[in-house]
Design a protein around this motif. Structure first.
Motif, PDB file in Angstrom:
ATOM      1  N   ILE A   1      -6.334  -0.497   0.951  1.00  0.00           N
ATOM      2  CA  ILE A   1      -6.832   0.882   0.973  1.00  0.00           C
ATOM      3  C   ILE A   1      -7.153   1.349  -0.445  1.00  0.00           C
ATOM      4  O   ILE A   1      -8.170   2.013  -0.679  1.00  0.00           O
ATOM      5  N   ALA A   2      -6.310   0.962  -1.396  1.00  0.00           N
ATOM      6  CA  ALA A   2      -6.591   1.311  -2.792  1.00  0.00           C
ATOM      7  C   ALA A   2      -7.889   0.657  -3.254  1.00  0.00           C
ATOM      8  O   ALA A   2      -8.674   1.263  -4.007  1.00  0.00           O
ATOM      9  N   ALA A   3      -8.153  -0.570  -2.795  1.00  0.00           N
ATOM     10  CA  ALA A   3      -9.410  -1.244  -3.161  1.00  0.00           C
ATOM     11  C   ALA A   3     -10.610  -0.538  -2.545  1.00  0.00           C
ATOM     12  O   ALA A   3     -11.666  -0.433  -3.181  1.00  0.00           O
ATOM     13  N   LEU A   4     -10.450  -0.049  -1.306  1.00  0.00           N
ATOM     14  CA  LEU A   4     -11.534   0.705  -0.679  1.00  0.00           C
ATOM     15  C   LEU A   4     -11.833   2.000  -1.430  1.00  0.00           C
ATOM     16  O   LEU A   4     -12.973   2.462  -1.456  1.00  0.00           O
ATOM     17  N   LEU A   5     -10.792   2.571  -2.032  1.00  0.00           N
ATOM     18  CA  LEU A   5     -10.961   3.797  -2.817  1.00  0.00           C
ATOM     19  C   LEU A   5     -11.450   3.507  -4.242  1.00  0.00           C
ATOM     20  O   LEU A   5     -11.494   4.403  -5.074  1.00  0.00           O
ATOM     21  N   ARG A   6     -11.775   2.244  -4.515  1.00  0.00           N
ATOM     22  CA  ARG A   6     -12.306   1.784  -5.805  1.00  0.00           C
ATOM     23  C   ARG A   6     -11.327   2.029  -6.959  1.00  0.00           C
ATOM     24  O   ARG A   6     -11.732   2.368  -8.068  1.00  0.00           O
ATOM     25  N   ILE A   7     -10.061   1.839  -6.677  1.00  0.00           N
ATOM     26  CA  ILE A   7      -9.035   1.914  -7.723  1.00  0.00           C
ATOM     27  C   ILE A   7      -8.995   0.563  -8.416  1.00  0.00           C
ATOM     28  O   ILE A   7      -9.215  -0.489  -7.803  1.00  0.00           O
ATOM     29  N   ASP A   8      -8.692   0.556  -9.709  1.00  0.00           N
ATOM     30  CA  ASP A   8      -8.682  -0.680 -10.493  1.00  0.00           C
ATOM     31  C   ASP A   8      -7.663  -1.685  -9.933  1.00  0.00           C
ATOM     32  O   ASP A   8      -6.663  -1.326  -9.314  1.00  0.00           O
ATOM     33  N   TRP A   9      -7.935  -2.967 -10.210  1.00  0.00           N
ATOM     34  CA  TRP A   9      -7.131  -4.086  -9.707  1.00  0.00           C
ATOM     35  C   TRP A   9      -5.641  -3.961 -10.036  1.00  0.00           C
ATOM     36  O   TRP A   9      -4.799  -4.131  -9.138  1.00  0.00           O
ATOM     37  N   PRO A  10      -5.244  -3.647 -11.281  1.00  0.00           N
ATOM     38  CA  PRO A  10      -3.807  -3.528 -11.558  1.00  0.00           C
ATOM     39  C   PRO A  10      -3.137  -2.401 -10.759  1.00  0.00           C
ATOM     40  O   PRO A  10      -1.995  -2.552 -10.301  1.00  0.00           O
ATOM     41  N   LEU A  11      -3.845  -1.303 -10.540  1.00  0.00           N
ATOM     42  CA  LEU A  11      -3.262  -0.201  -9.775  1.00  0.00           C
ATOM     43  C   LEU A  11      -3.192  -0.530  -8.284  1.00  0.00           C
ATOM     44  O   LEU A  11      -2.348   0.009  -7.565  1.00  0.00           O
ATOM     45  N   GLN A  12      -4.069  -1.420  -7.824  1.00  0.00           N
ATOM     46  CA  GLN A  12      -3.962  -1.890  -6.440  1.00  0.00           C
ATOM     47  C   GLN A  12      -2.644  -2.636  -6.244  1.00  0.00           C
ATOM     48  O   GLN A  12      -1.946  -2.458  -5.238  1.00  0.00           O
ATOM     49  N   TRP A  13      -2.315  -3.458  -7.238  1.00  0.00           N
ATOM     50  CA  TRP A  13      -1.048  -4.191  -7.189  1.00  0.00           C
ATOM     51  C   TRP A  13       0.136  -3.239  -7.220  1.00  0.00           C
ATOM     52  O   TRP A  13       1.130  -3.442  -6.510  1.00  0.00           O
ATOM     53  N   VAL A  14       0.047  -2.214  -8.040  1.00  0.00           N
ATOM     54  CA  VAL A  14       1.133  -1.234  -8.128  1.00  0.00           C
ATOM     55  C   VAL A  14       1.301  -0.520  -6.789  1.00  0.00           C
ATOM     56  O   VAL A  14       2.420  -0.330  -6.302  1.00  0.00           O
ATOM     57  N   ALA A  15       0.181  -0.129  -6.167  1.00  0.00           N
ATOM     58  CA  ALA A  15       0.252   0.542  -4.862  1.00  0.00           C
ATOM     59  C   ALA A  15       0.859  -0.382  -3.808  1.00  0.00           C
ATOM     60  O   ALA A  15       1.718   0.038  -3.021  1.00  0.00           O
ATOM     61  N   ALA A  16       0.421  -1.638  -3.809  1.00  0.00           N
ATOM     62  CA  ALA A  16       0.952  -2.597  -2.828  1.00  0.00           C
ATOM     63  C   ALA A  16       2.452  -2.811  -3.034  1.00  0.00           C
ATOM     64  O   ALA A  16       3.225  -2.803  -2.072  1.00  0.00           O
ATOM     65  N   ALA A  17       2.856  -2.979  -4.274  1.00  0.00           N
ATOM     66  CA  ALA A  17       4.273  -3.210  -4.562  1.00  0.00           C
ATOM     67  C   ALA A  17       5.119  -1.986  -4.232  1.00  0.00           C
ATOM     68  O   ALA A  17       6.228  -2.109  -3.683  1.00  0.00           O
ATOM     69  N   ALA A  18       4.609  -0.805  -4.558  1.00  0.00           N
ATOM     70  CA  ALA A  18       5.372   0.418  -4.297  1.00  0.00           C
ATOM     71  C   ALA A  18       5.553   0.639  -2.794  1.00  0.00           C
ATOM     72  O   ALA A  18       6.660   0.926  -2.330  1.00  0.00           O
ATOM     73  N   VAL A  19       4.469   0.501  -2.027  1.00  0.00           N
ATOM     74  CA  VAL A  19       4.576   0.716  -0.583  1.00  0.00           C
ATOM     75  C   VAL A  19       5.468  -0.355   0.053  1.00  0.00           C
ATOM     76  O   VAL A  19       6.328  -0.043   0.886  1.00  0.00           O
ATOM     77  N   ALA A  20       5.318  -1.605  -0.347  1.00  0.00           N
ATOM     78  CA  ALA A  20       6.156  -2.667   0.208  1.00  0.00           C
ATOM     79  C   ALA A  20       7.616  -2.444  -0.164  1.00  0.00           C
ATOM     80  O   ALA A  20       8.515  -2.608   0.665  1.00  0.00           O
ATOM     81  N   GLY A  21       7.870  -2.059  -1.404  1.00  0.00           N
ATOM     82  CA  GLY A  21       9.244  -1.818  -1.834  1.00  0.00           C
ATOM     83  C   GLY A  21       9.897  -0.677  -1.074  1.00  0.00           C
ATOM     84  O   GLY A  21      11.043  -0.787  -0.620  1.00  0.00           O
ATOM     85  N   VAL A  22       9.164   0.428  -0.924  1.00  0.00           N
ATOM     86  CA  VAL A  22       9.715   1.566  -0.179  1.00  0.00           C
ATOM     87  C   VAL A  22       9.914   1.189   1.291  1.00  0.00           C
ATOM     88  O   VAL A  22      10.930   1.548   1.904  1.00  0.00           O
ATOM     89  N   ALA A  23       8.984   0.453   1.874  1.00  0.00           N
ATOM     90  CA  ALA A  23       9.104   0.061   3.276  1.00  0.00           C
ATOM     91  C   ALA A  23      10.301  -0.863   3.497  1.00  0.00           C
ATOM     92  O   ALA A  23      11.054  -0.703   4.463  1.00  0.00           O
ATOM     93  N   VAL A  24      10.503  -1.822   2.596  1.00  0.00           N
ATOM     94  CA  VAL A  24      11.662  -2.714   2.714  1.00  0.00           C
ATOM     95  C   VAL A  24      12.948  -1.926   2.527  1.00  0.00           C
ATOM     96  O   VAL A  24      13.927  -2.132   3.252  1.00  0.00           O
ATOM     97  N   TRP A  25      12.970  -1.010   1.586  1.00  0.00           N
ATOM     98  CA  TRP A  25      14.165  -0.177   1.354  1.00  0.00           C
ATOM     99  C   TRP A  25      14.476   0.655   2.600  1.00  0.00           C
ATOM    100  O   TRP A  25      15.644   0.754   3.005  1.00  0.00           O
TER     101      TRP A  25
END
Length: 144
Positions: free
Chosen positions: A38-62
């Motif tokens: 979704i971050a990639a669809l919103l044309r957010i830069d590649w490093p921030l896509q990783w941050v979004a993916a990691a943050a959502v996955a981390g919160v979901a696992v928690w």
């Protein structure tokens, strides 16, 4: 746009792996990868896509860890669990006991070794099976 398809494709593969593993943790990681897509669809830069993916996955696992699905199950001793061993709670009759608290009794058409639980007196009568260890039944007096 290619980055979004990459994120969604990897998320789909992760869902397939989760179905094979039987846990919910890979599903939470797939949610994170979807957030990266979704971050990639919103044309957010590649490093921030990783941050979004990691943050959502981390919160979901928690959150999964804190739910009842993520709690560790307490191991139950199968030798005394009536849900595991259907002999627990059944009655049997013991005619005579050895001086050391051991006996042989007929149960389910066969002779079994029978032992008393601590605190029980070795007198003939009806007993209830409380534990099973191998071919030995641990019994207590039947209380009315």
């Amino acid at each position: 746009m290619e980055q979004a398809w990459l994120w969604f494709g990897i998320a789909g593969l992760t869902v397939v792996l989760e179905l094979a593993s039987g846990t919910f943790y890979l599903l939470m990681v797939a949610l994170g990868m979807t957030a990266g897509g979704i971050a990639a669809l919103l044309r957010i830069d590649w490093p921030l896509q990783w941050v979004a993916a990691a943050a959502v996955a981390g919160v979901a696992v928690w959150m999964l860890r804190r739910s009842r699905f993520g709690q560790r199950r307490i191991k139950v001793d199968a030798s005394a669990d009536p849900n595991t061993n259907l002999d627990i709670g059944q009655r049997l009759h013991v005619d005579a006991w050895d001086p050391d608290g051991q006996a042989r009794a007929m149960y389910r058409g066969a002779e079994w070794d029978v032992a008393l639980l601590p605190g029980e007196s070795p007198s003939a009568g009806w007993f209830v099976i409380c534990e099973v260890h191998g071919s030995r039944l641990y019994v207590a007096h039947v209380t009315a």
